[in-house]
Design an enzyme around this catalytic site. Structure first.
Site, PDB file in Angstrom:
ATOM      1  N   GLN A 197       0.815  -1.211   0.000  1.00 26.89           N
ATOM      2  CA  GLN A 197       0.000   0.000   0.000  1.00 26.89           C
ATOM      3  C   GLN A 197       0.862   1.281   0.000  1.00 26.89           C
ATOM      4  OE1 GLN A 197      -3.155   0.666  -0.449  1.00 26.89           O
ATOM      5  NE2 GLN A 197      -3.751  -1.469  -0.701  1.00 26.89           N
ATOM      6  N   SER A 198       2.006   1.219  -0.639  1.00 24.09           N
ATOM      7  CA  SER A 198       2.913   2.365  -0.681  1.00 24.09           C
ATOM      8  C   SER A 198       2.329   3.544  -1.451  1.00 24.09           C
ATOM      9  CB  SER A 198       4.237   1.936  -1.329  1.00 24.09           C
ATOM     10  OG  SER A 198       5.025   3.058  -1.665  1.00 24.09           O
TER      11      SER A 198
END
Length: 347
Positions: free
Chosen positions: A82-83
């Site tokens: 989920q960067s």
């Protein structure tokens, strides 16, 4: 203008974001904590514009500026599933006519479909990035090594790749974006006749924390900067920030204005680990949303805001009503959708 900023202005930069970002007072939250407490402020770096914004836009301006200067046509980057960084790298690469290759590390023990497919992952795909997977989440050197292998493959095809590294030991180009942010903060404070008593910021890679600290000190401002650990504990994080400041000084060819005692970090809100919720994080998400209409993500901004709330409450107990405390909102809202099951349970 300091010598450090003179050197910064000579480096290549791709203008990607909306700046200056707003500086806003959080009056409702201040009143909620205490009628006689400190004044609370937020620097809205969630409003940097590019593909839902966030702090990484500032960092990418210098990485992608160098990529353009090198005539790169492909950009490679690695990050957690989920960067926000990789999402914004894809958007910035698109604006500059490059192809983006994203390597997603399995850094957080989440197998839920929402985490693996929604939020930033959905946006990565929408932006047309080429996705790869890396099985380890705590192997920065290995992740960088795999990126370089992919880059070598692209070179063999006649491409011109540019790698944005994850591990320390490389030019801290991303930190320069937060030197610029530090200058903005001081300019906006002067416009309002403000003097901040403390700045609270996320401390992860070290680019945001280190850049903000270095920029303030380079401009002669000695306001304390507290970094809230979001990736690793305080013991390894403090020397990482000190090293990052040394690297900035080396890159700019100036003496470092940062002393050892300037580096302040807390890991009080990190457990049970990177990208994992705890009760102070949940409270931060609720309070910011319900008192100020601010959306915080569970990975960076909510943990940082939990640290900010602690500092505000300590100031209330100290009867420090004249204090001005600043929270740097680094964005990250798309990740909220990846955490929907956990967040729904808590609200």
């Amino acid at each position: 203008m300091s010598a450090a900023f003179d050197s910064l202005e000579k480096l290549p930069r791709a203008r990607l974001g909306h700046a200056p970002t707003p500086l806003e007072e959080m009056k409702n939250l201040s009143s909620h904590l205490s009628a006689e407490g400190p004044r609370l402020w937020v620097k809205r770096d969630d409003c940097t514009g590019l593909a839902l914004g966030g702090n990484k836009v500032r960092q990418l301006e210098f990485y992608l500026g160098e990529a353009v200067a090198q005539e790169a046509d492909n950009v490679l980057i690695t990050g957690a599933v989920q960067s926000n960084f990789v999402r914004l790298a894809a958007a910035g690469a698109n604006q500059l006519g490059m192809t983006c290759h994203i390597q997603l590390e399995q850094r957080v023990p989440h197998e839920e479909p929402a985490y693996q497919n929604s939020g930033n992952v959905l946006l990565d795909k929408l932006l047309g990035a080429k996705l790869y997977s890396y099985p380890e989440g705590e192997d920065e050197e290995g992740a960088d090594r795999r990126l370089r292998e992919i880059a070598e493959g692209l070179k063999a095809e006649g491409k011109r790749p540019y790698v944005i590294p994850l591990a320390p030991g490389h030019k801290p180009l991303g930190a320069l974006g937060y030197m610029v942010a530090a200058r903005e903060v001081l300019e906006q404070a002067r416009e309002r006749d403000l003097a901040f008593d403390e700045v609270v910021v996320a401390s992860g890679s070290g680019n945001t924390h280190g850049g903000m600290l270095f920029g303030l000190r380079a401009l002669g401002c000695d306001v304390p900067v507290t970094g809230v650990c979001v990736r690793r504990g305080a013991e390894p994080q403090a020397p990482r920030i000190a090293k990052r400041c040394e690297e900035i000084a080396e890159l700019l060819g100036v003496p470092s204005p940062v002393a050892d005692e300037d580096v302040s970090v807390t890991d009080s809100f990190l457990a049970p680990g990177y990208g994992q919720l705890n009760e102070p994080t949940r409270e931060a998400i609720r309070l910011a949303g319900q008192k100020e209409g601010l959306l915080l993500d569970p990975v960076y901004t909510a943990k940082t805001f939990a640290g900010f709330l602690q500092r505000a409450r300590e100031s209330v107990r100290e009867n420090a009503s004249s204090k001005n405390l600043l929270f740097i909102h680094t964005g990250g809202q798309p990740a909220l959708f990846g955490y929907e099951p956990e967040l729904s349970d808590s609200i």
